[in-house]
Design a protein around this motif. Sequence first.
Motif, PDB file in Angstrom:
ATOM      1  N   VAL A 111       0.858  -1.180   0.000  1.00  0.00           N
ATOM      2  CA  VAL A 111       0.000   0.000   0.000  1.00  0.00           C
ATOM      3  C   VAL A 111       0.895   1.230   0.000  1.00  0.00           C
ATOM      4  O   VAL A 111       1.888   1.284   0.729  1.00  0.00           O
ATOM      5  CB  VAL A 111      -0.909   0.021   1.247  1.00  0.00           C
ATOM      6  CG1 VAL A 111      -1.657   1.336   1.347  1.00  0.00           C
ATOM      7  CG2 VAL A 111      -1.867  -1.153   1.239  1.00  0.00           C
ATOM      8  N   SER A 112       0.532   2.208  -0.819  1.00  0.00           N
ATOM      9  CA  SER A 112       1.202   3.509  -0.759  1.00  0.00           C
ATOM     10  C   SER A 112       0.196   4.587  -1.121  1.00  0.00           C
ATOM     11  O   SER A 112      -0.823   4.318  -1.759  1.00  0.00           O
ATOM     12  CB  SER A 112       2.417   3.573  -1.686  1.00  0.00           C
ATOM     13  OG  SER A 112       2.041   3.499  -3.041  1.00  0.00           O
ATOM     14  N   VAL A 113       0.494   5.786  -0.667  1.00  0.00           N
ATOM     15  CA  VAL A 113      -0.316   6.962  -0.972  1.00  0.00           C
ATOM     16  C   VAL A 113       0.621   7.992  -1.588  1.00  0.00           C
ATOM     17  O   VAL A 113       1.758   8.155  -1.119  1.00  0.00           O
ATOM     18  CB  VAL A 113      -0.958   7.528   0.316  1.00  0.00           C
ATOM     19  CG1 VAL A 113      -1.542   8.900   0.080  1.00  0.00           C
ATOM     20  CG2 VAL A 113      -2.011   6.583   0.847  1.00  0.00           C
ATOM     21  N   GLU A 114       0.146   8.672  -2.621  1.00  0.00           N
ATOM     22  CA  GLU A 114       0.939   9.720  -3.250  1.00  0.00           C
ATOM     23  C   GLU A 114       0.111  10.991  -3.347  1.00  0.00           C
ATOM     24  O   GLU A 114      -1.059  10.934  -3.751  1.00  0.00           O
ATOM     25  CB  GLU A 114       1.380   9.284  -4.646  1.00  0.00           C
ATOM     26  CG  GLU A 114       2.197  10.328  -5.370  1.00  0.00           C
ATOM     27  CD  GLU A 114       2.667   9.849  -6.722  1.00  0.00           C
ATOM     28  OE1 GLU A 114       3.511   8.932  -6.749  1.00  0.00           O
ATOM     29  OE2 GLU A 114       2.182  10.369  -7.742  1.00  0.00           O
ATOM     30  N   ILE A 115       0.739  12.109  -2.952  1.00  0.00           N
ATOM     31  CA  ILE A 115       0.078  13.406  -3.091  1.00  0.00           C
ATOM     32  C   ILE A 115       1.037  14.374  -3.774  1.00  0.00           C
ATOM     33  O   ILE A 115       2.256  14.218  -3.685  1.00  0.00           O
ATOM     34  CB  ILE A 115      -0.389  13.989  -1.735  1.00  0.00           C
ATOM     35  CG1 ILE A 115       0.816  14.313  -0.838  1.00  0.00           C
ATOM     36  CG2 ILE A 115      -1.360  13.065  -1.025  1.00  0.00           C
ATOM     37  CD1 ILE A 115       0.458  15.169   0.358  1.00  0.00           C
ATOM     38  N   GLU A 116       0.489  15.361  -4.448  1.00  0.00           N
ATOM     39  CA  GLU A 116       1.267  16.475  -4.993  1.00  0.00           C
ATOM     40  C   GLU A 116       0.667  17.764  -4.475  1.00  0.00           C
ATOM     41  O   GLU A 116      -0.563  17.913  -4.448  1.00  0.00           O
ATOM     42  CB  GLU A 116       1.236  16.483  -6.522  1.00  0.00           C
ATOM     43  CG  GLU A 116       2.146  15.461  -7.136  1.00  0.00           C
ATOM     44  CD  GLU A 116       2.316  15.656  -8.635  1.00  0.00           C
ATOM     45  OE1 GLU A 116       2.310  16.816  -9.107  1.00  0.00           O
ATOM     46  OE2 GLU A 116       2.467  14.639  -9.321  1.00  0.00           O
ATOM     47  N   ARG A 117       1.539  18.682  -4.078  1.00  0.00           N
ATOM     48  CA  ARG A 117       1.075  19.957  -3.570  1.00  0.00           C
ATOM     49  C   ARG A 117       1.936  21.076  -4.138  1.00  0.00           C
ATOM     50  O   ARG A 117       3.151  20.910  -4.285  1.00  0.00           O
ATOM     51  CB  ARG A 117       1.158  20.021  -2.033  1.00  0.00           C
ATOM     52  CG  ARG A 117       0.289  19.012  -1.305  1.00  0.00           C
ATOM     53  CD  ARG A 117      -1.189  19.340  -1.435  1.00  0.00           C
ATOM     54  NE  ARG A 117      -2.015  18.415  -0.716  1.00  0.00           N
ATOM     55  CZ  ARG A 117      -2.576  17.332  -1.245  1.00  0.00           C
ATOM     56  NH1 ARG A 117      -2.367  17.027  -2.496  1.00  0.00           N
ATOM     57  NH2 ARG A 117      -3.349  16.551  -0.521  1.00  0.00           N
ATOM     58  N   ASP A 118       1.302  22.198  -4.423  1.00  0.00           N
ATOM     59  CA  ASP A 118       1.999  23.410  -4.816  1.00  0.00           C
ATOM     60  C   ASP A 118       2.059  24.330  -3.612  1.00  0.00           C
ATOM     61  O   ASP A 118       1.150  24.333  -2.771  1.00  0.00           O
ATOM     62  CB  ASP A 118       1.254  24.136  -5.943  1.00  0.00           C
ATOM     63  CG  ASP A 118       1.276  23.351  -7.247  1.00  0.00           C
ATOM     64  OD1 ASP A 118       2.357  22.896  -7.626  1.00  0.00           O
ATOM     65  OD2 ASP A 118       0.208  23.207  -7.872  1.00  0.00           O
ATOM     66  N   ARG A 119       3.123  25.122  -3.548  1.00  0.00           N
ATOM     67  CA  ARG A 119       3.226  26.108  -2.468  1.00  0.00           C
ATOM     68  C   ARG A 119       2.038  27.057  -2.584  1.00  0.00           C
ATOM     69  O   ARG A 119       1.735  27.540  -3.658  1.00  0.00           O
ATOM     70  CB  ARG A 119       4.537  26.882  -2.578  1.00  0.00           C
ATOM     71  CG  ARG A 119       4.715  27.892  -1.449  1.00  0.00           C
ATOM     72  CD  ARG A 119       6.063  28.576  -1.548  1.00  0.00           C
ATOM     73  NE  ARG A 119       7.164  27.684  -1.246  1.00  0.00           N
ATOM     74  CZ  ARG A 119       7.532  27.322  -0.020  1.00  0.00           C
ATOM     75  NH1 ARG A 119       6.872  27.775   1.027  1.00  0.00           N
ATOM     76  NH2 ARG A 119       8.558  26.512   0.161  1.00  0.00           N
ATOM     77  N   ALA A 120       1.362  27.299  -1.481  1.00  0.00           N
ATOM     78  CA  ALA A 120       0.164  28.145  -1.500  1.00  0.00           C
ATOM     79  C   ALA A 120       0.521  29.585  -1.759  1.00  0.00           C
ATOM     80  O   ALA A 120       1.536  30.070  -1.358  1.00  0.00           O
ATOM     81  CB  ALA A 120      -0.573  28.021  -0.169  1.00  0.00           C
TER      82      ALA A 120
END
Length: 120
Positions: A111-120
């Motif tokens: 199991v793995s989770v991946e997220i991507e985020r941009d600097r707010a």
Amino acid sequence: MDAIHLEDLAFYAFHGLYDEEARLGQRFHVDLTCWLDLGPASRSDDYGHTVDYGAITSAIERVVTTSRFRLIERLAGAIAEATFAVDGRIERVRVRVHKPGAPLPIAAGRVSVEIERDRA
């Protein structure tokens, strides 16, 4: 956009929904990609023009080993937040948290989770 990758960082921690996970703990693996402009560092060979990989690794370690989350989705989000706090030049992150010992109703699997985020 240029990127720095930190891969297969391994930590022992106590995240999960179940009491056994909180009591016994397990290993977690983290992959992180940071996007930023590496042009100045690629031209100058000056350490001050890049991000400190050790500082990022230490920030991830603090989040993973000193916090307790029920969901690895939240753990990934906290890692992203901590990474942005390390250096203002980081514009985007991708965090993948692997939980090799996730309780699954079958004999084997990952199991793995991946997220991507941009600097707010």
